[in-house]
Motif scaffolding. Structure first.
Motif, PDB file in Angstrom:
ATOM      1  N   PRO A 130       0.900  -1.074   0.002  1.00 23.51           N
ATOM      2  CA  PRO A 130      -0.022   0.142  -0.191  1.00 23.51           C
ATOM      3  C   PRO A 130       0.782   1.175   0.014  1.00 23.51           C
ATOM      4  O   PRO A 130       1.813   1.257   0.661  1.00 23.51           O
ATOM      5  CB  PRO A 130      -0.869   0.018   1.400  1.00 23.51           C
ATOM      6  N   HIS A 131       0.562   2.263  -0.804  1.00 23.03           N
ATOM      7  CA  HIS A 131       1.390   3.421  -0.897  1.00 23.03           C
ATOM      8  C   HIS A 131       0.411   4.716  -1.505  1.00 23.03           C
ATOM      9  O   HIS A 131      -0.744   4.499  -2.165  1.00 23.03           O
ATOM     10  CB  HIS A 131       2.566   3.164  -1.987  1.00 23.03           C
ATOM     11  N   VAL A 132       0.757   5.896  -1.228  1.00 20.05           N
ATOM     12  CA  VAL A 132       0.354   7.038  -2.146  1.00 20.05           C
ATOM     13  C   VAL A 132       1.597   7.322  -3.009  1.00 20.05           C
ATOM     14  O   VAL A 132       2.670   7.358  -2.616  1.00 20.05           O
ATOM     15  CB  VAL A 132      -0.025   8.001  -1.056  1.00 20.05           C
ATOM     16  N   ASP A 133       1.162   7.823  -4.016  1.00 22.34           N
ATOM     17  CA  ASP A 133       2.104   8.301  -4.787  1.00 22.34           C
ATOM     18  C   ASP A 133       2.808   9.485  -4.792  1.00 22.34           C
ATOM     19  O   ASP A 133       2.364  10.520  -4.028  1.00 22.34           O
ATOM     20  CB  ASP A 133       1.494   8.334  -6.403  1.00 22.34           C
ATOM     21  N   GLY A 162      -2.703 -10.410  -7.416  1.00 22.57           N
ATOM     22  CA  GLY A 162      -2.556  -9.700  -8.317  1.00 22.57           C
ATOM     23  C   GLY A 162      -3.630  -8.751  -8.329  1.00 22.57           C
ATOM     24  O   GLY A 162      -3.847  -7.876  -9.238  1.00 22.57           O
ATOM     25  N   CYS A 163      -4.502  -8.744  -7.462  1.00 20.26           N
ATOM     26  CA  CYS A 163      -5.839  -7.853  -7.195  1.00 20.26           C
ATOM     27  C   CYS A 163      -5.384  -6.576  -6.765  1.00 20.26           C
ATOM     28  O   CYS A 163      -4.769  -6.128  -5.991  1.00 20.26           O
ATOM     29  CB  CYS A 163      -6.972  -8.493  -6.256  1.00 20.26           C
ATOM     30  N   PHE A 164      -5.962  -5.541  -7.460  1.00 25.47           N
ATOM     31  CA  PHE A 164      -5.716  -4.231  -7.301  1.00 25.47           C
ATOM     32  C   PHE A 164      -6.423  -3.817  -6.011  1.00 25.47           C
ATOM     33  O   PHE A 164      -7.657  -4.266  -5.932  1.00 25.47           O
ATOM     34  CB  PHE A 164      -6.275  -3.347  -8.540  1.00 25.47           C
ATOM     35  N   GLU A 165      -5.809  -3.195  -5.129  1.00 22.19           N
ATOM     36  CA  GLU A 165      -6.419  -2.949  -3.751  1.00 22.19           C
ATOM     37  C   GLU A 165      -6.623  -1.458  -3.348  1.00 22.19           C
ATOM     38  O   GLU A 165      -5.596  -0.687  -3.654  1.00 22.19           O
ATOM     39  CB  GLU A 165      -5.845  -3.544  -2.701  1.00 22.19           C
ATOM     40  N   LEU A 166      -7.679  -0.953  -2.845  1.00 16.87           N
ATOM     41  CA  LEU A 166      -7.915   0.457  -2.235  1.00 16.87           C
ATOM     42  C   LEU A 166      -7.751   0.317  -0.815  1.00 16.87           C
ATOM     43  O   LEU A 166      -8.702  -0.593  -0.259  1.00 16.87           O
ATOM     44  CB  LEU A 166      -8.819   0.893  -2.969  1.00 16.87           C
ATOM     45  N   PHE A 167      -7.162   1.142  -0.039  1.00 19.47           N
ATOM     46  CA  PHE A 167      -7.133   1.023   1.346  1.00 19.47           C
ATOM     47  C   PHE A 167      -7.617   2.424   1.918  1.00 19.47           C
ATOM     48  O   PHE A 167      -7.439   3.487   1.488  1.00 19.47           O
ATOM     49  CB  PHE A 167      -5.645   0.696   1.925  1.00 19.47           C
ATOM     50  N   SER A 168      -8.418   2.279   3.159  1.00 13.66           N
ATOM     51  CA  SER A 168      -8.821   3.346   3.818  1.00 13.66           C
ATOM     52  C   SER A 168      -7.648   3.946   4.683  1.00 13.66           C
ATOM     53  O   SER A 168      -7.061   5.406   4.541  1.00 13.66           O
ATOM     54  CB  SER A 168      -9.894   3.082   4.717  1.00 13.66           C
ATOM     55  N   ASP A 169      -6.755   2.899   5.366  1.00 10.66           N
ATOM     56  CA  ASP A 169      -5.594   3.485   6.334  1.00 10.66           C
ATOM     57  C   ASP A 169      -5.012   2.285   6.376  1.00 10.66           C
ATOM     58  O   ASP A 169      -5.203   1.171   7.360  1.00 10.66           O
ATOM     59  CB  ASP A 169      -6.104   4.078   7.600  1.00 10.66           C
ATOM     60  N   ARG A 175      -6.368  -4.963   5.982  1.00 16.16           N
ATOM     61  CA  ARG A 175      -7.593  -5.216   4.885  1.00 16.16           C
ATOM     62  C   ARG A 175      -8.107  -4.171   3.991  1.00 16.16           C
ATOM     63  O   ARG A 175      -8.256  -3.077   4.184  1.00 16.16           O
ATOM     64  CB  ARG A 175      -9.038  -5.702   5.728  1.00 16.16           C
ATOM     65  N   PRO A 176      -7.966  -4.339   2.654  1.00 11.03           N
ATOM     66  CA  PRO A 176      -8.464  -3.315   1.581  1.00 11.03           C
ATOM     67  C   PRO A 176      -9.840  -3.055   1.862  1.00 11.03           C
ATOM     68  O   PRO A 176     -10.707  -4.022   2.128  1.00 11.03           O
ATOM     69  CB  PRO A 176      -8.110  -3.976   0.205  1.00 11.03           C
ATOM     70  N   GLU A 177     -10.253  -1.700   1.385  1.00 13.71           N
ATOM     71  CA  GLU A 177     -11.812  -1.740   1.261  1.00 13.71           C
ATOM     72  C   GLU A 177     -12.295  -1.920   0.030  1.00 13.71           C
ATOM     73  O   GLU A 177     -13.449  -2.427  -0.026  1.00 13.71           O
ATOM     74  CB  GLU A 177     -11.911   0.055   1.463  1.00 13.71           C
ATOM     75  N   VAL A 178     -11.455  -2.144  -1.136  1.00 18.44           N
ATOM     76  CA  VAL A 178     -12.096  -2.647  -2.335  1.00 18.44           C
ATOM     77  C   VAL A 178     -10.837  -3.405  -2.967  1.00 18.44           C
ATOM     78  O   VAL A 178      -9.532  -3.105  -2.968  1.00 18.44           O
ATOM     79  CB  VAL A 178     -12.057  -1.429  -3.330  1.00 18.44           C
ATOM     80  N   SER A 179     -11.047  -4.504  -3.572  1.00 21.39           N
ATOM     81  CA  SER A 179     -10.352  -5.578  -4.209  1.00 21.39           C
ATOM     82  C   SER A 179     -10.849  -5.666  -5.713  1.00 21.39           C
ATOM     83  O   SER A 179     -11.895  -5.951  -5.961  1.00 21.39           O
ATOM     84  CB  SER A 179     -10.032  -6.742  -3.446  1.00 21.39           C
ATOM     85  N   TRP A 197      -4.440   5.556  -0.672  1.00 21.11           N
ATOM     86  CA  TRP A 197      -3.619   4.418  -0.382  1.00 21.11           C
ATOM     87  C   TRP A 197      -4.145   3.325  -1.479  1.00 21.11           C
ATOM     88  O   TRP A 197      -5.036   2.558  -1.437  1.00 21.11           O
ATOM     89  CB  TRP A 197      -3.780   3.833   0.948  1.00 21.11           C
ATOM     90  N   HIS A 198      -3.104   2.555  -2.006  1.00 17.40           N
ATOM     91  CA  HIS A 198      -3.396   1.414  -3.282  1.00 17.40           C
ATOM     92  C   HIS A 198      -1.996   0.675  -3.232  1.00 17.40           C
ATOM     93  O   HIS A 198      -1.073   0.972  -2.879  1.00 17.40           O
ATOM     94  CB  HIS A 198      -3.863   2.170  -4.460  1.00 17.40           C
ATOM     95  N   GLY A 199      -2.566  -0.587  -3.821  1.00 19.03           N
ATOM     96  CA  GLY A 199      -1.347  -1.664  -4.044  1.00 19.03           C
ATOM     97  C   GLY A 199      -2.080  -2.637  -4.673  1.00 19.03           C
ATOM     98  O   GLY A 199      -3.030  -2.836  -5.242  1.00 19.03           O
ATOM     99  N   PHE A 200      -1.219  -4.007  -4.850  1.00 22.81           N
ATOM    100  CA  PHE A 200      -2.051  -5.182  -5.141  1.00 22.81           C
ATOM    101  C   PHE A 200      -1.451  -6.401  -4.479  1.00 22.81           C
ATOM    102  O   PHE A 200      -0.247  -6.223  -3.965  1.00 22.81           O
ATOM    103  CB  PHE A 200      -2.050  -5.438  -6.843  1.00 22.81           C
ATOM    104  N   ASN A 201      -2.146  -7.403  -4.275  1.00 20.88           N
ATOM    105  CA  ASN A 201      -1.899  -8.241  -3.321  1.00 20.88           C
ATOM    106  C   ASN A 201      -0.894  -9.352  -4.135  1.00 20.88           C
ATOM    107  O   ASN A 201      -0.678  -9.394  -5.435  1.00 20.88           O
ATOM    108  CB  ASN A 201      -2.935  -9.062  -2.604  1.00 20.88           C
ATOM    109  N   ALA A 202      -0.222 -10.053  -3.461  1.00 25.20           N
ATOM    110  CA  ALA A 202       0.938 -11.066  -3.936  1.00 25.20           C
ATOM    111  C   ALA A 202       0.195 -12.119  -5.234  1.00 25.20           C
ATOM    112  O   ALA A 202      -0.707 -12.800  -5.066  1.00 25.20           O
ATOM    113  CB  ALA A 202       1.517 -11.920  -3.026  1.00 25.20           C
ATOM    114  N   ILE A 203       0.962 -12.030  -6.247  1.00 29.59           N
ATOM    115  CA  ILE A 203       0.416 -12.966  -7.393  1.00 29.59           C
ATOM    116  C   ILE A 203       1.206 -14.355  -7.159  1.00 29.59           C
ATOM    117  O   ILE A 203       2.162 -14.564  -6.719  1.00 29.59           O
ATOM    118  CB  ILE A 203       1.184 -12.601  -8.820  1.00 29.59           C
ATOM    119  N   GLN A 204       0.137 -15.415  -6.967  1.00 28.37           N
ATOM    120  CA  GLN A 204       0.313 -16.798  -6.766  1.00 28.37           C
ATOM    121  C   GLN A 204      -0.265 -17.612  -7.775  1.00 28.37           C
ATOM    122  O   GLN A 204      -1.328 -18.053  -7.465  1.00 28.37           O
ATOM    123  CB  GLN A 204      -0.158 -16.931  -5.418  1.00 28.37           C
TER     124      GLN A 204
END
Length: 308
Positions: A130-133, A162-169, A175-179, A197-204
């Motif tokens: 998770p990061h802000v740009d 590899g799901c794109f995730e949006l986080f509140s904090d 836990r992301p708010e949106v996946s 805040w956004h990122g993506f979870n591990a590709i498996q």
């Protein structure tokens, strides 16, 4: 190519539904964003997928100087006719005005340098914390306002990660708010701010899908000004290392998957610490060199002697 006609690369429903998309964007949580399937005309999306560069063609060397699991390429115009057409489209007034209509952000600027953007490809095992740009363009006095991501992964299973995730904090909860699964021709547009805040979870990937990778196109847009209450000091991308997964709690008996994930999280945190130490060392080395470094040395020496 006539730039006024460039947005014909889009699916007709995007322009037809701009008003409803704008309403969804403005009220979305945890920060303004919109997810759109069939963003490009289908034939155009297929052309982009076909012209997507080979992994080795992009920048795939990590900070340690070794080949890594991520590859990026900024000079997209050289990839083929579809990517040149994309480049023409996204700088056209018609396209920028459409983005403004959907997001409510006027006077958007196209980045001709694609700094940080372009094509992105990630192999299995990769994730994005998770990061802000970074909040200003690296070379211009522009405020970063929007990210536009388009995915080019056919029949992607959300179970592969590899799901794109949006986080509140991400400091407060892992836990992301949106996946969002990165499916072919799916587009995500979101407002970049100090809370995006956004990122993506591990590709498996499973063994029978090992030849796959996660592919996307990242486009960033700027403005010359932004609301005063949204302005922050210039900063680089700010990351938050992922917390322990919620299933790791008192009384749980760890299985092999748990141990593997814990080892990965510790390894990532250790790598982050080493990176910070290396950056600190490089800064100190730069301080010690040249006339400025010599003057700084004399000032420190005088200060220490004065204290005695």
């Amino acid at each position: 190519m006539n730039k006024l006609n460039a947005p014909t690369i889009l699916s007709p429903k995007i322009t037809a539904n701009a008003d409803s998309l704008a309403q969804c964007f403005s009220v979305a949580a945890p920060f303004p964003h919109i997810v759109m399937d069939d963003f490009f005309a289908q034939e155009f999306a297929e052309r982009l997928s076909t012209e997507f560069p080979a992994f080795e063609q992009g920048n795939h060397v990590g900070d340690n100087g070794l080949p890594g699991g991520k590859s990026t390429l900024e000079n997209i115009r050289e990839l083929g006719p579809a990517f040149r057409q994309l480049d023409e489209a996204i700088q056209s007034p018609k396209f920028l005005n459409l983005l403004s209509k959907i997001t409510g952000i006027d006077a958007l600027l196209y980045d001709p340098f694609y700094l940080g953007g372009g094509t992105h490809e990630n192999h299995t095992g990769m994730s994005l914390d998770p990061h802000v740009d970074f909040n200003y363009h690296p070379s211009e006095r522009w405020h970063r306002r929007l990210n536009l991501l388009v995915y080019l992964n056919r029949d992607w299973d959300a179970q592969w990660g590899g799901c794109f995730e949006l986080f509140s904090d991400p400091h407060a909860s892992p836990r992301p708010e949106v996946s969002i699964s990165p499916l072919l021709n799916r587009c995500v547009i979101f407002e970049t701010s100090e809370r995006s805040w956004h990122g993506f979870n591990a590709i498996q990937l499973p063994a029978d899908q090992a030849n796959r990778s996660r592919r996307s196109i990242a486009l960033y847009f700027y403005t010359r000004d932004r609301p005063q209450d949204e302005i922050a000091d210039r900063h680089t991308t700010l990351y938050v290392k992922r917390q322990l997964p919620e299933r790791i709690a008192a009384g749980r008996v760890l299985d092999g998957a748990d141990v593997s994930e814990l080892q990965s999280l510790i390894r990532q945190r250790d790598d982050h610490i080493r990176s910070l130490y290396a950056e600190n060392t490089a800064l100190r080395k730069a301080q010690d060199q040249g006339l400025t470094g010599h003057l700084l040395y004399l000032a420190k020496r005088a200060f220490v002697r004065f204290r005695r």
